[in-house]
Design a protein around this motif. Structure first.
Motif, PDB file in Angstrom:
ATOM      1  N   VAL A  56     112.058  84.951  55.110  1.00 12.28           N
ATOM      2  CA  VAL A  56     111.716  83.773  54.384  1.00 12.28           C
ATOM      3  C   VAL A  56     110.241  84.646  54.202  1.00 12.28           C
ATOM      4  O   VAL A  56     109.072  84.032  52.840  1.00 12.28           O
ATOM      5  CB  VAL A  56     111.063  82.559  54.962  1.00 12.28           C
ATOM      6  N   VAL A  57     109.106  85.305  54.674  1.00 15.59           N
ATOM      7  CA  VAL A  57     108.557  86.493  54.460  1.00 15.59           C
ATOM      8  C   VAL A  57     108.421  87.168  53.210  1.00 15.59           C
ATOM      9  O   VAL A  57     107.145  86.803  52.544  1.00 15.59           O
ATOM     10  CB  VAL A  57     107.851  87.266  55.699  1.00 15.59           C
ATOM     11  N   SER A  58     109.320  87.833  53.278  1.00 22.39           N
ATOM     12  CA  SER A  58     109.839  88.058  51.789  1.00 22.39           C
ATOM     13  C   SER A  58     110.037  87.975  50.408  1.00 22.39           C
ATOM     14  O   SER A  58     110.791  86.605  50.582  1.00 22.39           O
ATOM     15  CB  SER A  58     110.875  89.434  51.851  1.00 22.39           C
ATOM     16  N   THR A  59     109.018  88.183  49.770  1.00 24.80           N
ATOM     17  CA  THR A  59     108.558  87.212  49.022  1.00 24.80           C
ATOM     18  C   THR A  59     109.409  87.914  47.244  1.00 24.80           C
ATOM     19  O   THR A  59     109.673  87.752  46.494  1.00 24.80           O
ATOM     20  CB  THR A  59     107.327  87.694  48.150  1.00 24.80           C
ATOM     21  N   VAL A  60     109.530  88.789  47.480  1.00 22.96           N
ATOM     22  CA  VAL A  60     109.668  90.238  46.373  1.00 22.96           C
ATOM     23  C   VAL A  60     110.886  91.509  47.302  1.00 22.96           C
ATOM     24  O   VAL A  60     110.476  91.924  48.316  1.00 22.96           O
ATOM     25  CB  VAL A  60     108.995  91.372  46.128  1.00 22.96           C
ATOM     26  N   VAL A  61     112.084  91.281  46.802  1.00 23.80           N
ATOM     27  CA  VAL A  61     113.092  92.472  47.447  1.00 23.80           C
ATOM     28  C   VAL A  61     112.957  93.436  46.329  1.00 23.80           C
ATOM     29  O   VAL A  61     113.151  93.456  44.731  1.00 23.80           O
ATOM     30  CB  VAL A  61     114.222  91.962  47.769  1.00 23.80           C
ATOM     31  N   GLY A  62     112.976  95.023  47.109  1.00 21.64           N
ATOM     32  CA  GLY A  62     113.084  96.024  45.587  1.00 21.64           C
ATOM     33  C   GLY A  62     113.281  97.559  45.614  1.00 21.64           C
ATOM     34  O   GLY A  62     114.189  97.117  47.256  1.00 21.64           O
ATOM     35  N   TRP A  63     114.475  98.305  45.089  1.00 20.43           N
ATOM     36  CA  TRP A  63     114.891  99.180  45.023  1.00 20.43           C
ATOM     37  C   TRP A  63     113.691 100.197  44.699  1.00 20.43           C
ATOM     38  O   TRP A  63     113.274 100.146  42.966  1.00 20.43           O
ATOM     39  CB  TRP A  63     116.338  98.999  44.747  1.00 20.43           C
ATOM     40  N   PHE A  64     114.327 101.106  45.268  1.00 15.74           N
ATOM     41  CA  PHE A  64     113.835 102.310  44.733  1.00 15.74           C
ATOM     42  C   PHE A  64     114.445 103.536  44.818  1.00 15.74           C
ATOM     43  O   PHE A  64     115.672 103.610  45.795  1.00 15.74           O
ATOM     44  CB  PHE A  64     112.122 102.759  45.774  1.00 15.74           C
TER      45      PHE A  64
END
Length: 124
Positions: free
Chosen positions: A29-37
């Motif tokens: 719930v803490v994670s606003t965004v999940v990104g791929w790099f």
């Protein structure tokens, strides 16, 4: 605290497809965004795609627009990166990251948690 685990990397021929997954556990719930790099040998880690978890808004690097799609499955706490029309220049270790900012998805320093990475190799 969030833990991330990537899977789905491998060897694929140019023009082929591959789907990566990023399974999250902990206080997601803490994670606003999940990104791929991704990071190729001798190169800096670069942004590929990102998704705003709560709403589903997505953002893509110009190099992958129209070829890659990021999505999420809320029930499984998993984010996917569908990669189509793969090119040799897509070869890299791909990482998922959690945290981020909805308005700064491409900025590495905005992310708090990182997975171990999964190798994607595209052959000609």
């Amino acid at each position: 605290q969030v833990q991330l685990a990537e899977a789905g990397g491998g060897l694929v021929q140019a023009g082929g497809s591959l789907r990566l997954s990023c399974a999250a556990s902990g206080r997601t719930v803490v994670s606003t965004v999940v990104g791929w790099f991704r990071q190729a040998p001798g190169k800096e880690r670069e942004f590929v795609a990102g998704i705003r978890w709560s709403v589903g808004n997505t953002h893509y690097a110009d190099s992958v627009k129209g070829r890659f799609t990021v999505s999420r499955d809320n029930a499984k706490n998993t984010v996917y990166l569908q990669m189509n029309s793969l090119r040799t220049e897509d070869t890299a270790v791909y990482y998922c990251a959690a945290g981020g900012s909805p308005w700064r998805m491409s900025v590495k320093s905005e992310y708090d948690y990182w997975g171990q990475g999964t190798q994607v190799t595209v052959s000609s």
